[in-house]
Design a protein around this motif. Sequence first.
Motif, mmCIF file in Angstrom:
data_model
loop_
_atom_site.group_PDB
_atom_site.id
_atom_site.type_symbol
_atom_site.label_atom_id
_atom_site.label_comp_id
_atom_site.label_asym_id
_atom_site.label_seq_id
_atom_site.Cartn_x
_atom_site.Cartn_y
_atom_site.Cartn_z
ATOM 1 N N ILE A 10 0.709 -1.089 -0.059
ATOM 2 C CA ILE A 10 0.093 -0.195 -0.049
ATOM 3 C C ILE A 10 0.894 1.233 -0.077
ATOM 4 O O ILE A 10 1.693 1.421 0.909
ATOM 5 N N LEU A 11 0.685 2.357 -0.961
ATOM 6 C CA LEU A 11 1.790 3.255 -1.112
ATOM 7 C C LEU A 11 0.784 4.409 -0.658
ATOM 8 O O LEU A 11 -0.432 4.815 -1.066
ATOM 9 N N VAL A 12 1.432 5.237 0.265
ATOM 10 C CA VAL A 12 0.998 6.288 0.834
ATOM 11 C C VAL A 12 1.680 7.721 0.697
ATOM 12 O O VAL A 12 3.039 7.586 1.005
ATOM 13 N N ALA A 13 1.130 8.625 -0.091
ATOM 14 C CA ALA A 13 1.883 9.892 -0.228
ATOM 15 C C ALA A 13 1.647 10.714 1.153
ATOM 16 O O ALA A 13 0.698 10.883 1.796
ATOM 17 N N TYR A 14 2.922 11.245 1.780
ATOM 18 C CA TYR A 14 2.749 11.826 3.124
ATOM 19 C C TYR A 14 3.606 12.924 3.148
ATOM 20 O O TYR A 14 4.510 13.365 2.573
ATOM 21 N N ASP A 15 2.774 14.052 3.689
ATOM 22 C CA ASP A 15 3.256 15.445 3.725
ATOM 23 C C ASP A 15 3.211 16.113 5.035
ATOM 24 O O ASP A 15 3.435 17.233 5.375
ATOM 25 N N GLY A 16 2.702 15.242 6.028
ATOM 26 C CA GLY A 16 2.659 15.709 7.188
ATOM 27 C C GLY A 16 1.328 16.491 7.749
ATOM 28 O O GLY A 16 0.922 16.661 8.874
ATOM 29 N N SER A 17 0.386 16.649 6.550
ATOM 30 C CA SER A 17 -0.928 17.102 6.842
ATOM 31 C C SER A 17 -1.757 16.153 7.648
ATOM 32 O O SER A 17 -1.516 14.924 7.697
ATOM 33 N N ASP A 18 -2.912 16.647 8.214
ATOM 34 C CA ASP A 18 -3.754 15.768 8.957
ATOM 35 C C ASP A 18 -4.522 14.984 7.940
ATOM 36 O O ASP A 18 -4.650 13.776 8.213
ATOM 37 N N SER A 20 -2.930 13.369 5.321
ATOM 38 C CA SER A 20 -1.917 12.291 4.736
ATOM 39 C C SER A 20 -1.763 11.387 6.170
ATOM 40 O O SER A 20 -1.343 10.390 6.075
ATOM 41 N N LYS A 21 -1.827 12.031 7.411
ATOM 42 C CA LYS A 21 -1.771 11.097 8.758
ATOM 43 C C LYS A 21 -2.922 10.250 8.587
ATOM 44 O O LYS A 21 -2.791 8.860 9.059
ATOM 45 N N LYS A 22 -3.966 10.765 8.478
ATOM 46 C CA LYS A 22 -5.358 9.858 8.460
ATOM 47 C C LYS A 22 -5.246 8.666 7.155
ATOM 48 O O LYS A 22 -5.501 7.390 7.540
ATOM 49 N N ALA A 23 -4.653 9.186 6.022
ATOM 50 C CA ALA A 23 -4.446 8.063 5.103
ATOM 51 C C ALA A 23 -3.266 7.033 5.467
ATOM 52 O O ALA A 23 -3.450 5.853 5.010
ATOM 53 N N LEU A 24 -2.316 7.365 6.150
ATOM 54 C CA LEU A 24 -1.206 6.424 6.867
ATOM 55 C C LEU A 24 -1.857 5.768 7.673
ATOM 56 O O LEU A 24 -1.630 4.251 7.707
ATOM 57 N N GLU A 25 -2.671 6.129 8.461
ATOM 58 C CA GLU A 25 -3.486 5.258 9.652
ATOM 59 C C GLU A 25 -4.386 4.253 8.985
ATOM 60 O O GLU A 25 -4.059 2.986 9.352
ATOM 61 N N TYR A 26 -5.020 4.792 7.911
ATOM 62 C CA TYR A 26 -5.950 3.773 7.246
ATOM 63 C C TYR A 26 -5.088 2.653 6.572
ATOM 64 O O TYR A 26 -5.469 1.549 6.392
ATOM 65 N N ALA A 27 -3.926 3.153 5.914
ATOM 66 C CA ALA A 27 -3.254 2.048 5.268
ATOM 67 C C ALA A 27 -2.597 1.032 5.983
ATOM 68 O O ALA A 27 -2.282 -0.272 5.691
ATOM 69 N N CYS A 28 -2.169 1.757 7.304
ATOM 70 C CA CYS A 28 -1.523 0.590 8.286
ATOM 71 C C CYS A 28 -2.729 -0.313 8.835
ATOM 72 O O CYS A 28 -2.544 -1.737 9.169
ATOM 73 N N MET A 29 -3.907 0.067 9.117
ATOM 74 C CA MET A 29 -5.064 -0.807 9.330
ATOM 75 C C MET A 29 -5.451 -1.854 8.172
ATOM 76 O O MET A 29 -5.349 -3.036 8.479
ATOM 77 N N LEU A 30 -5.328 -1.306 7.056
ATOM 78 C CA LEU A 30 -5.596 -2.266 5.789
ATOM 79 C C LEU A 30 -4.294 -3.343 5.775
ATOM 80 O O LEU A 30 -4.591 -4.597 5.571
ATOM 81 N N ALA A 31 -3.097 -3.113 6.082
ATOM 82 C CA ALA A 31 -1.900 -3.681 6.094
ATOM 83 C C ALA A 31 -2.083 -5.039 6.981
ATOM 84 O O ALA A 31 -1.562 -5.936 6.975
ATOM 85 N N LYS A 32 -2.528 -4.410 8.220
ATOM 86 C CA LYS A 32 -2.592 -5.495 9.408
ATOM 87 C C LYS A 32 -3.619 -6.579 8.880
ATOM 88 O O LYS A 32 -3.709 -7.713 9.038
ATOM 89 N N GLU A 77 7.295 6.554 12.889
ATOM 90 C CA GLU A 77 6.795 6.542 14.240
ATOM 91 C C GLU A 77 5.482 6.208 14.432
ATOM 92 O O GLU A 77 4.864 5.389 15.104
ATOM 93 N N LEU A 78 4.553 7.165 13.389
ATOM 94 C CA LEU A 78 3.149 7.025 13.492
ATOM 95 C C LEU A 78 2.794 5.769 12.984
ATOM 96 O O LEU A 78 1.864 4.935 13.559
ATOM 97 N N ALA A 79 3.355 5.038 12.071
ATOM 98 C CA ALA A 79 2.990 3.717 11.609
ATOM 99 C C ALA A 79 3.260 2.633 12.450
ATOM 100 O O ALA A 79 2.340 1.746 12.760
#
Length: 82
Positions: A10-18, A20-32, A77-79
């Motif tokens: 799962i590829l996530v574009a991250y720029d530190g915005s809220d 992108s943080k939500k997208a990263l959290e969702y991607a981590c949930m999907l990855a699990k 760290e967030l992931a």
Amino acid sequence: MSEIKGFKRILVAYDGSDHSKKALEYACMLAKITNGEVLVVHVIDLSRVAVSVSGVTIDIENQLKRYSEELLNKAKELALSK
């Protein structure tokens, strides 16, 4: 929870915005759920970085690279906390 097939990377574009943080959290949930991995990318368009003051070019490329490294470390760290 049973494994869902289909999401191995799962590829996530991250720029530190809220967002992108939500997208990263969702991607981590999907990855699990899918036993996949998350890949995070941050892009700097260096072609737009050209600063000159009285004919002296200011080297902000290295500053931007350091900022990107810090941002990606925060994403890691967030992931890992999810």
